[in-house]
Scaffold this motif. Structure first.
Motif, PDB file in Angstrom:
ATOM      1  N   THR A  25       0.817  -1.222   0.000  1.00 47.02           N
ATOM      2  CA  THR A  25       0.000   0.000   0.000  1.00 47.02           C
ATOM      3  C   THR A  25       0.848   1.267   0.000  1.00 47.02           C
ATOM      4  OG1 THR A  25      -0.083  -0.120   2.415  1.00 47.02           O
ATOM      5  CG2 THR A  25      -1.951  -1.084   1.212  1.00 47.02           C
ATOM      6  N   LEU A  45      -0.264   4.312  -2.207  1.00 47.49           N
ATOM      7  CA  LEU A  45      -1.529   4.902  -1.728  1.00 47.49           C
ATOM      8  C   LEU A  45      -1.306   5.698  -0.452  1.00 47.49           C
ATOM      9  CD1 LEU A  45      -3.946   1.870  -2.136  1.00 47.49           C
ATOM     10  CD2 LEU A  45      -3.751   3.886  -3.600  1.00 47.49           C
ATOM     11  N   ARG A  46      -0.488   5.151   0.443  1.00 48.03           N
ATOM     12  CA  ARG A  46      -0.280   5.804   1.742  1.00 48.03           C
ATOM     13  C   ARG A  46       0.459   7.118   1.599  1.00 48.03           C
ATOM     14  NH1 ARG A  46       3.099   3.394   4.417  1.00 48.03           N
ATOM     15  NH2 ARG A  46       3.575   1.454   3.322  1.00 48.03           N
ATOM     16  N   GLN A  90       0.691   9.011  -0.966  1.00 42.76           N
ATOM     17  CA  GLN A  90      -0.135   9.974  -1.692  1.00 42.76           C
ATOM     18  C   GLN A  90      -1.199  10.584  -0.772  1.00 42.76           C
ATOM     19  OE1 GLN A  90      -2.102   8.263  -5.095  1.00 42.76           O
ATOM     20  NE2 GLN A  90      -3.110  10.205  -5.590  1.00 42.76           N
ATOM     21  N   ARG A  91      -1.801   9.730   0.033  1.00 44.47           N
ATOM     22  CA  ARG A  91      -2.830  10.205   0.962  1.00 44.47           C
ATOM     23  C   ARG A  91      -2.216  11.155   2.008  1.00 44.47           C
ATOM     24  NH1 ARG A  91      -8.387  10.449   2.732  1.00 44.47           N
ATOM     25  NH2 ARG A  91      -8.271  10.532   4.988  1.00 44.47           N
TER      26      ARG A  91
END
Ligand SMILES: *Cc1c(COP(=O)(O)O)cnc(C)c1O
Length: 394
Positions: A261, A264-265, A267-268
Motif C-alpha cells: 500500500t 496509496l499511503r 499519496q494520501r
C-alpha cells in the motif's frame, strides 16, 4: 524516461508480483514466513554451490533467507538499483554503508543537519577509529566541493532532511564525487522510493529507515541499503555478516505487506498534509511553514527538479512569545499523538519545546515555537478540527 503510466505499471508489477515465486509455496498469495536459521543440503554439489554465493543462496539466515530475499528484490526494484540489503534498523543500514567505505585516515563529508544518529556515527563512533568528518551546508555545490580533501572517501547526503528539509543537488553531487572517486550515499527516508530515486541521478547507495513509510504501520524497525551488485556484495560480506544486524523473516513479511500500500499511503499523507498546510498558512498564529513544495521554501526549484512529491512531513513555527501558551497548545492537541518517528498510519507531533529543560541535555538550536508534524491516514478535517481548537491556546 518512463512515461507516468509506464512507471505506475512498473510499480504495480513490483508490489504485486516481483520476486514472488508462488509455485514454491502452494500458490499462496501471501508469501510464507520461512522461520528457520539454517538450510539443509541434499549433496556436496549443492553445498559447494550455495557457498559460492551466500548472498543469493540459502545457507544460514544471518546471510540470506527466502522471505527476506523477496523484500530485498522489491526494494532494489523500487529504487532502480541492482541489489539491496535489509538491516534490523535504519541506523544499522546507515552505519554499514559508511563503515563499509572508510578506513582509518579517511574523511567523510556530510550535509550539515543529518538524522541525529547519523551525526553521532561520525562524531562519536568513527572518530574513535581515526575517520575524520566535516559537516557542510549542502545547499550549494561550491560548499561541498570546498569541504572535499584528498582523503575524502564518502559524501553523505540527506535530501531533504526531516526537520527543516534542506536539499542537496543530487546530480551535481554525484558528478562531483564521481570525478574524485568518492562514494555518494543518501538517506532517502523523507521521500520514499515513490517520490525520489537518487540512483537515477548517479548516487551510489540509497538508504532508508524502512521503519517510516516503507513498513508504514509503526510496528517494525527496519533499515534498507540499495546499490550496485558489487557494492551490495562488498557490504554483505563485511558489515552485514560480521556485525550481523539482520532483519528477521517475520519482520520482513510485515514490511512486504506494508509495501503493498506504499503508493496509496504516501499519496494520501501528501494530499492531507497539503490541505492542512493551506489552512495553516492563512492562520494568524503561524509564523512560518517548512515544506519542500511550499511556495515559501528557499529551495523550491531544486526540490521540484529532483522530487516527484513530498509526502506528509512538515514543520511549523508558531507566533507566540509565551512558553506557557506554547505548552498549553501542545497539551490541547488530542488527535495528534506526541511521539518520535513518522511514516505510519497515525498523525504525530514533535514539539521542540519538549527538548527544553531536560536535565543534562543542552537546549536545541531550533526555536521553541517550532513543531514538526506528520500527517497520517486519518481524515484531514478531523485533524484540522483538533489543531484549530488547540491553536486557541496560543
Ligand atoms: C528514523 C530515521 C532514521 C533511523 O532509522 P531507524 O529505523 O530508527 O534506525 C534515519 N534517518 C531518518 C531520516 C529517520 O527519520
Amino acid at each position: 524516461m518512463h512515461s507516468q503510466m509506464e512507471s505506475s505499471h512498473h510499480l504495480s508489477h513490483i508490489l504485486t508480483h516481483l520476486a514472488e515465486d508462488r509455485e514454491q509455496y502452494f500458490q499462496a498469495i501471501a508469501p510464507p514466513v520461512i522461520q528457520t536459521s539454517n538450510f539443509a543440503f541434499p549433496n556436496l554439489t549443492a553445498f559447494r554451490e550455495a557457498f559460492s554465493d551466500e548472498l543469493h543462496s540459502h545457507v544460514y539466515s544471518r546471510g540470506n533467507n527466502p522471505t527476506v530475499e523477496i523484500l530485498r528484490r522489491k526494494l532494489a526494484a523500487l529504487e532502480g538499483t541492482e541489489d539491496a540489503l535489509v538491516f534490523s534498523s535504519g541506523a544499522g543500514a546507515i552505519a554499514a554503508a559508511v563503515i563499509g567505505n572508510v578506513k582509518a585516515g579517511d574523511h567523510v563529508v556530510c550535509q550539515q543537519n543529518p538524522y541525529s544518529w547519523t551525526s553521532a556515527l561520525l562524531r562519536k563512533f568513527l572518530s574513535r577509529f581515526g575517520v575524520e568528518h566535516t559537516f557542510v551546508d549542502g545547499s550549494s555545490i561550491a560548499n561541498i566541493e570546498a569541504a572535499l580533501r584528498p582523503n575524502t572517501r564518502v559524501l553523505f547526503l540527506e535530501s531533504p532532511n526531516t526537520m527543516t528539509y534542506e536539499c542537496q543537488d543530487l546530480a551535481a553531487c554525484a558528478a562531483l564525487a564521481k570525478s574524485r572517486g568518492i562514494v555518494t550515499m543518501i538517506d532517502n527516508s523523507y521521500c520514499s522510493p515513490i517520490y525520489q530515486n537518487p540512483a537515477s541521478f548517479g548516487i551510489d547507495i540509497v538508504l532508508h529507515s524502512g521503519t517510516k513509510y516503507l513498513n508504514g504501520h509503526s510496528d517494525v524497525v527496519v533499515g534498507v541499503l540499495c546499490g550496485s551488485s558489487e557494492m551490495v556484495k562488498k557490504i554483505f560480506e563485511s558489515e552485514l555478516m560480521t556485525l550481523g544486524g539482520i532483519l528477521g523473516p517475520h519482520d520482513a513479511a510485515l514490511v512486504i505487506r506494508g509495501l503493498r500500500t506504499l503508493p496509496l499511503r504516501v499519496q494520501r499523507s501528501q494530499e492531507s498534509a497539503q490541505w492542512i498546510i493551506e489552512k495553516l498558512e492563512n492562520h494568524p498564529k503561524v509564523e512560518r511553514i517548512w515544506y519542500p513544495f511550499h511556495h515559501s521554501f528557499p529551495q523550491l526549484e531544486l526540490a521540484k527538479k529532483q522530487m516527484r512529491g513530498c509526502g506528509g512531513l512538515f514543520s511549523v513555527q508558531f507566533k507566540t512569545d509565551d512558553m506557557e501558551k506554547m505548552e498549553a497548545f501542545i497539551h490541547k492537541m488530542e488527535r495528534f499523538l506526541m511521539a518520535v518517528s513518522w511514516g505510519g498510519h497515525e498523525s504525530l507531533i514533535i514539539p521542540t519545546i519538549g527538548f527544553y529543560n531536560i536535565p543534562g541535555r543542552p537546549a536545541p538550536a531550533a526555536p521553541w515555537q517550532f513543531v514538526r508534524f506528520y500527517i497520517g491516514l486519518e481524515d484531514p478535517a478531523w485533524l484540522w478540527e483538533d489543531l484549530e481548537r488547540a491553536m486557541e491556546a496560543l
